[in-house]
Design a protein around this motif. Structure first.
Motif, PDB file in Angstrom:
ATOM      1  N   PRO A  98      48.388  31.807  16.709  1.00  0.00           N
ATOM      2  CA  PRO A  98      49.162  30.415  16.011  1.00  0.00           C
ATOM      3  C   PRO A  98      50.212  30.853  16.087  1.00  0.00           C
ATOM      4  O   PRO A  98      50.817  30.477  14.818  1.00  0.00           O
ATOM      5  CB  PRO A  98      48.100  30.748  14.529  1.00  0.00           C
ATOM      6  CG  PRO A  98      47.478  32.247  14.379  1.00  0.00           C
ATOM      7  CD  PRO A  98      47.718  32.488  15.468  1.00  0.00           C
TER       8      PRO A  98
ATOM      9  N   LEU B 180      39.282  40.213  17.627  1.00  0.00           N
ATOM     10  CA  LEU B 180      39.809  41.560  17.435  1.00  0.00           C
ATOM     11  C   LEU B 180      40.269  41.077  16.094  1.00  0.00           C
ATOM     12  O   LEU B 180      40.371  41.588  15.035  1.00  0.00           O
ATOM     13  CB  LEU B 180      40.093  41.438  18.259  1.00  0.00           C
ATOM     14  CG  LEU B 180      39.503  42.121  19.448  1.00  0.00           C
ATOM     15  CD1 LEU B 180      39.530  40.776  20.542  1.00  0.00           C
ATOM     16  CD2 LEU B 180      40.319  43.384  20.282  1.00  0.00           C
ATOM     17  N   ALA B 181      40.630  39.983  15.555  1.00  0.00           N
ATOM     18  CA  ALA B 181      42.133  39.778  14.682  1.00  0.00           C
ATOM     19  C   ALA B 181      40.780  40.230  13.532  1.00  0.00           C
ATOM     20  O   ALA B 181      41.376  40.764  12.043  1.00  0.00           O
ATOM     21  CB  ALA B 181      42.628  37.996  14.765  1.00  0.00           C
TER      22      ALA B 181
ATOM     23  N   ALA C 131      38.164  32.616   5.638  1.00  0.00           N
ATOM     24  CA  ALA C 131      38.374  34.497   4.753  1.00  0.00           C
ATOM     25  C   ALA C 131      38.403  34.403   3.910  1.00  0.00           C
ATOM     26  O   ALA C 131      38.922  35.095   3.037  1.00  0.00           O
ATOM     27  CB  ALA C 131      40.018  32.775   5.011  1.00  0.00           C
ATOM     28  N   GLN C 132      37.563  33.010   3.267  1.00  0.00           N
ATOM     29  CA  GLN C 132      36.379  33.461   1.527  1.00  0.00           C
ATOM     30  C   GLN C 132      35.818  34.532   1.304  1.00  0.00           C
ATOM     31  O   GLN C 132      35.651  35.346   1.381  1.00  0.00           O
ATOM     32  CB  GLN C 132      36.583  32.182   1.275  1.00  0.00           C
ATOM     33  CG  GLN C 132      37.171  30.513   0.929  1.00  0.00           C
ATOM     34  CD  GLN C 132      35.853  29.886   0.345  1.00  0.00           C
ATOM     35  OE1 GLN C 132      35.201  29.240   0.046  1.00  0.00           O
ATOM     36  NE2 GLN C 132      36.859  28.650   0.408  1.00  0.00           N
TER      37      GLN C 132
ATOM     38  N   SER D 250      44.280  31.312   6.253  1.00  0.00           N
ATOM     39  CA  SER D 250      43.373  31.388   6.539  1.00  0.00           C
ATOM     40  C   SER D 250      43.366  32.290   7.536  1.00  0.00           C
ATOM     41  O   SER D 250      41.979  33.407   7.767  1.00  0.00           O
ATOM     42  CB  SER D 250      42.001  30.926   6.644  1.00  0.00           C
ATOM     43  OG  SER D 250      42.700  29.902   5.332  1.00  0.00           O
TER      44      SER D 250
ATOM     45  N   ASP E 236      33.864  28.173   9.072  1.00  0.00           N
ATOM     46  CA  ASP E 236      34.944  27.735   9.597  1.00  0.00           C
ATOM     47  C   ASP E 236      36.441  28.730   8.953  1.00  0.00           C
ATOM     48  O   ASP E 236      35.745  28.904   7.975  1.00  0.00           O
ATOM     49  CB  ASP E 236      35.011  26.393   9.043  1.00  0.00           C
ATOM     50  CG  ASP E 236      34.647  25.489   9.966  1.00  0.00           C
ATOM     51  OD1 ASP E 236      34.696  24.770  11.590  1.00  0.00           O
ATOM     52  OD2 ASP E 236      33.987  24.239   9.327  1.00  0.00           O
ATOM     53  N   VAL E 237      37.305  28.558   9.779  1.00  0.00           N
ATOM     54  CA  VAL E 237      38.628  29.431   8.830  1.00  0.00           C
ATOM     55  C   VAL E 237      38.317  29.454   8.411  1.00  0.00           C
ATOM     56  O   VAL E 237      38.890  30.968   7.269  1.00  0.00           O
ATOM     57  CB  VAL E 237      39.919  28.583   9.735  1.00  0.00           C
ATOM     58  CG1 VAL E 237      40.142  30.512  10.749  1.00  0.00           C
ATOM     59  CG2 VAL E 237      39.739  27.388  10.719  1.00  0.00           C
ATOM     60  N   SER E 238      38.864  28.656   6.689  1.00  0.00           N
ATOM     61  CA  SER E 238      39.117  28.791   5.741  1.00  0.00           C
ATOM     62  C   SER E 238      38.134  29.022   4.908  1.00  0.00           C
ATOM     63  O   SER E 238      37.932  30.113   3.851  1.00  0.00           O
ATOM     64  CB  SER E 238      39.310  27.305   4.978  1.00  0.00           C
ATOM     65  OG  SER E 238      37.527  26.662   4.958  1.00  0.00           O
ATOM     66  N   ILE E 239      36.680  28.930   5.484  1.00  0.00           N
ATOM     67  CA  ILE E 239      35.767  29.990   5.168  1.00  0.00           C
ATOM     68  C   ILE E 239      35.485  31.231   4.968  1.00  0.00           C
ATOM     69  O   ILE E 239      35.429  32.242   4.579  1.00  0.00           O
ATOM     70  CB  ILE E 239      34.144  29.026   5.363  1.00  0.00           C
ATOM     71  CG1 ILE E 239      34.337  27.656   4.778  1.00  0.00           C
ATOM     72  CG2 ILE E 239      33.102  29.373   4.591  1.00  0.00           C
ATOM     73  CD1 ILE E 239      34.724  26.793   3.251  1.00  0.00           C
TER      74      ILE E 239
ATOM     75  N   LEU F 289      47.319  38.972  14.723  1.00  0.00           N
ATOM     76  CA  LEU F 289      47.317  40.433  14.764  1.00  0.00           C
ATOM     77  C   LEU F 289      49.007  40.647  14.938  1.00  0.00           C
ATOM     78  O   LEU F 289      49.225  42.321  14.790  1.00  0.00           O
ATOM     79  CB  LEU F 289      47.117  39.767  16.811  1.00  0.00           C
ATOM     80  CG  LEU F 289      44.814  40.085  16.837  1.00  0.00           C
ATOM     81  CD1 LEU F 289      45.082  40.183  18.402  1.00  0.00           C
ATOM     82  CD2 LEU F 289      44.945  41.286  16.180  1.00  0.00           C
TER      83      LEU F 289
ATOM     84  N   SER G 154      26.303  24.804   1.943  1.00  0.00           N
ATOM     85  CA  SER G 154      27.002  25.070   3.372  1.00  0.00           C
ATOM     86  C   SER G 154      27.075  26.187   3.726  1.00  0.00           C
ATOM     87  O   SER G 154      26.148  27.345   2.695  1.00  0.00           O
ATOM     88  CB  SER G 154      28.049  24.830   2.126  1.00  0.00           C
ATOM     89  OG  SER G 154      28.980  25.399   1.544  1.00  0.00           O
TER      90      SER G 154
ATOM     91  N   HIS H 293      41.347  42.633  10.327  1.00  0.00           N
ATOM     92  CA  HIS H 293      41.390  42.568   9.123  1.00  0.00           C
ATOM     93  C   HIS H 293      40.793  43.246   8.290  1.00  0.00           C
ATOM     94  O   HIS H 293      41.063  43.732   6.726  1.00  0.00           O
ATOM     95  CB  HIS H 293      41.746  41.018   8.798  1.00  0.00           C
ATOM     96  CG  HIS H 293      41.701  40.787   7.612  1.00  0.00           C
ATOM     97  ND1 HIS H 293      43.106  40.970   6.696  1.00  0.00           N
ATOM     98  CD2 HIS H 293      40.551  41.015   6.583  1.00  0.00           C
ATOM     99  CE1 HIS H 293      43.039  40.520   6.026  1.00  0.00           C
ATOM    100  NE2 HIS H 293      41.751  40.025   5.301  1.00  0.00           N
TER     101      HIS H 293
ATOM    102  N   MET I 228      36.144  36.900   4.363  1.00  0.00           N
ATOM    103  CA  MET I 228      36.534  38.442   4.587  1.00  0.00           C
ATOM    104  C   MET I 228      36.708  38.990   3.163  1.00  0.00           C
ATOM    105  O   MET I 228      36.269  40.247   2.926  1.00  0.00           O
ATOM    106  CB  MET I 228      37.279  38.227   5.276  1.00  0.00           C
ATOM    107  CG  MET I 228      36.471  38.324   7.109  1.00  0.00           C
ATOM    108  SD  MET I 228      38.629  38.319   7.918  1.00  0.00           S
ATOM    109  CE  MET I 228      38.600  36.267   7.985  1.00  0.00           C
ATOM    110  N   ASN I 229      37.498  38.253   2.481  1.00  0.00           N
ATOM    111  CA  ASN I 229      37.867  38.651   0.999  1.00  0.00           C
ATOM    112  C   ASN I 229      36.889  39.354   0.224  1.00  0.00           C
ATOM    113  O   ASN I 229      36.983  40.129  -0.137  1.00  0.00           O
ATOM    114  CB  ASN I 229      39.110  37.051   0.257  1.00  0.00           C
ATOM    115  CG  ASN I 229      40.231  37.390   0.807  1.00  0.00           C
ATOM    116  OD1 ASN I 229      40.188  38.042   1.652  1.00  0.00           O
ATOM    117  ND2 ASN I 229      40.601  36.294   0.275  1.00  0.00           N
TER     118      ASN I 229
END
Ligand SMILES: Nc1ncnc2c1ncn2[C@@H]1O[C@H](COP(=O)(O)OP(=O)(O)O)[C@@H](O)[C@H]1O
Ligand SMILES: Nc1ncnc2c1ncn2[C@@H]1O[C@H](COP(=O)(O)OP(=O)(O)O)[C@@H](O)[C@H]1O
Ligand code: SF4
Ligand SMILES: [Mg+2]
Ligand SMILES: [Mg+2]
Lengths: 330, 317
Positions: free
Chosen positions: A268, A222-223, A198-199, B252, A193-196, B256, A163, A227, A201-202
């Motif tokens: 969000p 930018l976010a 985050a994985q 997730s 995708d957003v959920s991935i 900002l 994936s 981070h 980035m961590n």
């Protein structure tokens, strides 16, 4: 992000320029101008830290990252890693030196040979640099797979079987194989995708601690950059327009472009969205082959004055550790 | 009555289920979001509603009532007539939805001719006004240009001009700003907001970006693996995210407005780890709250104004 008390500059980019010739003519090719992709950028990154480079597409982020790794020849300026001038290295020494600097790409599939299985993909950089025996290479590969959160059982599999998130883990594993000092991550999560995201980035965060890595993270989000980064530089048309510690640049953006960028990121949260003052920039990015006179941002800047067209603003320290290139204080 | 009411929409390509029982509605003059990660069925849902799916090898069932008329059972010719005038669509990639060898002006006047019977100078004048309305500078000159001569943002404006040319009552926008830079995205979102406000057009906004949803939508439907797992007003959804997938998505996103060292809480696994909805919650393999009841058959829809499909959610809300 590390908390070393002793700070040492690992990467030092000085007045870097990368210009691409624009050629024209059918029979006899002539150079009719230059795309000034990177046009005088200086920045430093401390060992173990992350520098985030943001800006819209076409502003020169990738070219800068590639020039740092000497994948692109600088037109002028220099790049120092520790006490070595990377721009002065030739052939064999450059080849050997490259093991200290690696790159993670946006599209991991595009950077991985589809006919090589995971073991071959991971062993390849070691082979190129003549590192270890076959058994040793396999041991390193196993160790690295574990570090990026992939099971050893994937060793015989091919990139297309993974994936998007797993492929990016592979791309990162490959960059780690030579245990480099610096990794340039070019849009490492923007295809995910957003959920991935985050994985991944961590994971980048964890690996930095584990392997003592220094990152140059390039991203348009930018976010994401906030981070990941300790320090952030904002690029516009080949130049830095603002640079500060991550916290400071988001708390108190000083350049009109940074302000506009930040105000444009949708959050969000309906209350924030309903209350925000959006700075809508007019028009598109001008061509980097023919940047505006004076301040390059002036054609889209809501606060531009006559002086902005006449004089290029100097790169100055507006506050402690907070640099900006604008004639005014906002 | 809702302007568009989609019920139990299912789409399969051969044996592959792409949309697996989607329900949602769009009210007159409102902005409704369809949000979810890639592959969850957003585009296929909108193509089904627009009647743009190929017939061959594709099975569609369920209903999509537009002012009471089921679009899915309309004859092709009727649907073609409605497309453009009743419902219109804007796609993510304007370059592939514009004809590369036809001038911008011609592509707009074609639509005006087909649906509004405008011809010659009248059509050309109207096309110029449309470009002006979507914020394209020097519209007269642009009419004679080809798509490749425009920037991505300008092309998206042209596509929006074509979509609103016949004052549709429902505009479907499928990730219209995903390919654009953030400052250009801000321009396009502003334009869409102004257009639907001014005309009272209903907008079905398809996006993977919860930030875009928060800024633009009145109502939100969160899709996972071909089905809506949570639907609520935007305000309610962000204030009280209830389905674990929605909660996971929000956890997730680096934000900002939160402290810089706020950790991200990703959802584990990937969308490849699923079970079929008829056997239980498709999200179960990735869910932190998973328990016995989750995989005990099709999860029911719980609630009305703020509805979700998690049998475990009530306990923690
Ligand atoms: N090999 C090349 N030849 C000519 N122009 C190039 C080349 N690579 C990049 N450019 C141009 O340089 C500018 C900066 O590109 P790039 O560094 O890719 O920007 P970014 O990564 O910020 O999107 C763009 O105008 C791009 O078209
Ligand atoms: N033409 C097609 N043939 C086969 N499968 C398809 C086709 N189009 C979409 N799909 C599949 O249907 C699912 C939903 O796709 P799509 O609606 O495009 O997702 P989204 O727009 O939410 O990213 C995906 O698994 C995708 O692979
Ligand atoms: S120098 Fe002038 S044009 Fe440039 S950012 Fe500052 S105010 Fe705007
Ligand atoms: Mg790039
Ligand atoms: Mg889609």
């Amino acid at each position: 992000m590390s908390t070393d008390i002793e700070q040492r500059t690992l990467l030092d980019v000085k007045d870097l320029e990368v210009h691409f010739p624009i050629r024209s003519g059918v029979v006899v090719e002539r150079t009719v101008g230059h795309v000034r992709a990177v046009d005088g950028v200086s920045l430093t990154i401390d060992a173990g830290r992350t520098y985030g480079l943001v800006g819209e597409s076409g502003c020169g982020k990738t070219t800068l990252g590639r020039a740092v790794l000497r994948l692109e020849e600088p037109t002028a300026g220099s790049v120092w890693l520790d006490s070595t001038d990377v721009t002065a290295l030739r052939s064999e020494r450059l080849r050997r030196f490259r093991s200290k600097m690696q790159m993670v790409f946006q599209d991991p599939l595009g950077s991985l040979n589809p006919r090589h299985n995971v073991e071959m993909l991971l062993a390849e950089p070691l082979k190129v640099h003549g590192v270890g025996s076959k058994a040793e290479r396999r041991r390193l590969a196993t160790e690295t797979l574990d570090a990026v959160g992939l099971p050893v059982s994937v060793m015989e599999r091919y990139p297309h079987e993974f994936s998007g998130g797993q492929r990016q883990r592979l791309g990162i594993a490959r960059a780690l194989m030579l245990r480099p000092d610096l990794i340039v991550c070019d849009e490492p999560v923007s295809a995910l995708d957003v959920s991935i995201q985050a994985q991944v980035m961590n994971l980048l965060d964890e690996l930095q601690g584990e392997f003592g890595l220094t990152y140059l993270v390039i991203a348009h989000d930018l976010a994401v950059v906030r981070h990941l980064s300790d320090r952030v530089g904002v690029m516009y048309l080949g130049k830095l327009v603002e640079e500060a510690d991550s916290e400071a640049i988001y708390e108190r953006p000083r350049h009109p472009y940074t302000k506009a960028l930040l105000s444009a990121v949708p959050q969000p949260d309906p209350d924030i969205e309903a209350g925000r003052e959006r700075i809508i920039l007019k028009g598109d990015l001008p061509s980097p082959a023919n940047p505006p006179s004076g301040c390059r941002f002036r054609t889209r800047c809501p606060w531009a004055q006559d002086v902005c067209a006449e004089e290029a603003p100097v790169w100055r320290e507006a506050a402690d550790g907070h640099k900006v290139a604008c004639h005014f204080d906002f | 009555m809702a302007l568009l009411e989609v019920e139990d929409l299912r789409v399969a390509f051969g044996d592959t289920t792409a949309v697996d029982g989607v329900d949602f509605h769009v009210d007159q003059g409102r902005v409704t979001g369809l949000v979810g990660e890639s592959g969850c069925g957003k585009s296929v849902t909108s193509l089904a509603v627009m009647g743009l799916l190929p017939r061959r090898g594709v099975t569609v069932s369920g209903t999509a009532r537009f002012e009471g008329v089921d679009l899915l059972s309309l004859p092709r010719a009727d649907m073609r007539r409605r497309r453009g005038s009743d419902l219109a669509m804007v796609f993510q990639d304007p370059l592939s939805s514009l004809n590369p060898v036809v001038q911008i002006g011609r592509q707009i006047t074609e639509v005006l001719e087909r649906h509004r019977g405008l011809r010659g100078e009248a059509a050309r004048k109207e096309a110029e006004d449309l470009l002006d309305r979507v914020g394209i500078p020097d519209p007269r000159r642009r009419l004679g240009e080809y798509p490749h001569q425009l920037s991505g943002g300008m092309r998206q404006r042209v596509l929006i001009a074509i979509a609103v040319a016949c004052a549709p009552r429902l505009l479907i926008a499928d990730e219209p700003t995903t390919a654009l830079d953030v400052t250009i995205q801000a321009q396009i979102l502003e334009l869409l907001k102004d257009l639907v406000d001014a005309e009272g057009t209903a907008l079905l906004m398809i996006t993977h970006d919860l930030g875009v949803v928060a800024g633009l939508c009145d109502e939100v439907n969160v899709l996972y693996s071909g089905r809506v797992v949570e639907s609520a007003s935007a305000r309610d959804l962000f204030a009280r995210p209830t389905h674990p997938y929605t909660v996971g998505l929000l956890g997730s996103i680096p934000r900002l407005d939160l402290p810089i060292d706020e950790p991200l809480e990703p959802i584990r696994g990937s969308i490849a780890d699923v079970i079929r909805w008829k056997d239980g919650c498709a999200f179960a393999p990735r869910c932190d709250r998973v328990a016995e009841p989750c995989v005990d058959g099709e999860p029911p829809l719980i609630g009305t104004a703020h509805a979700h499909r998690c049998v475990m959610a009530e306990e923690t809300v």
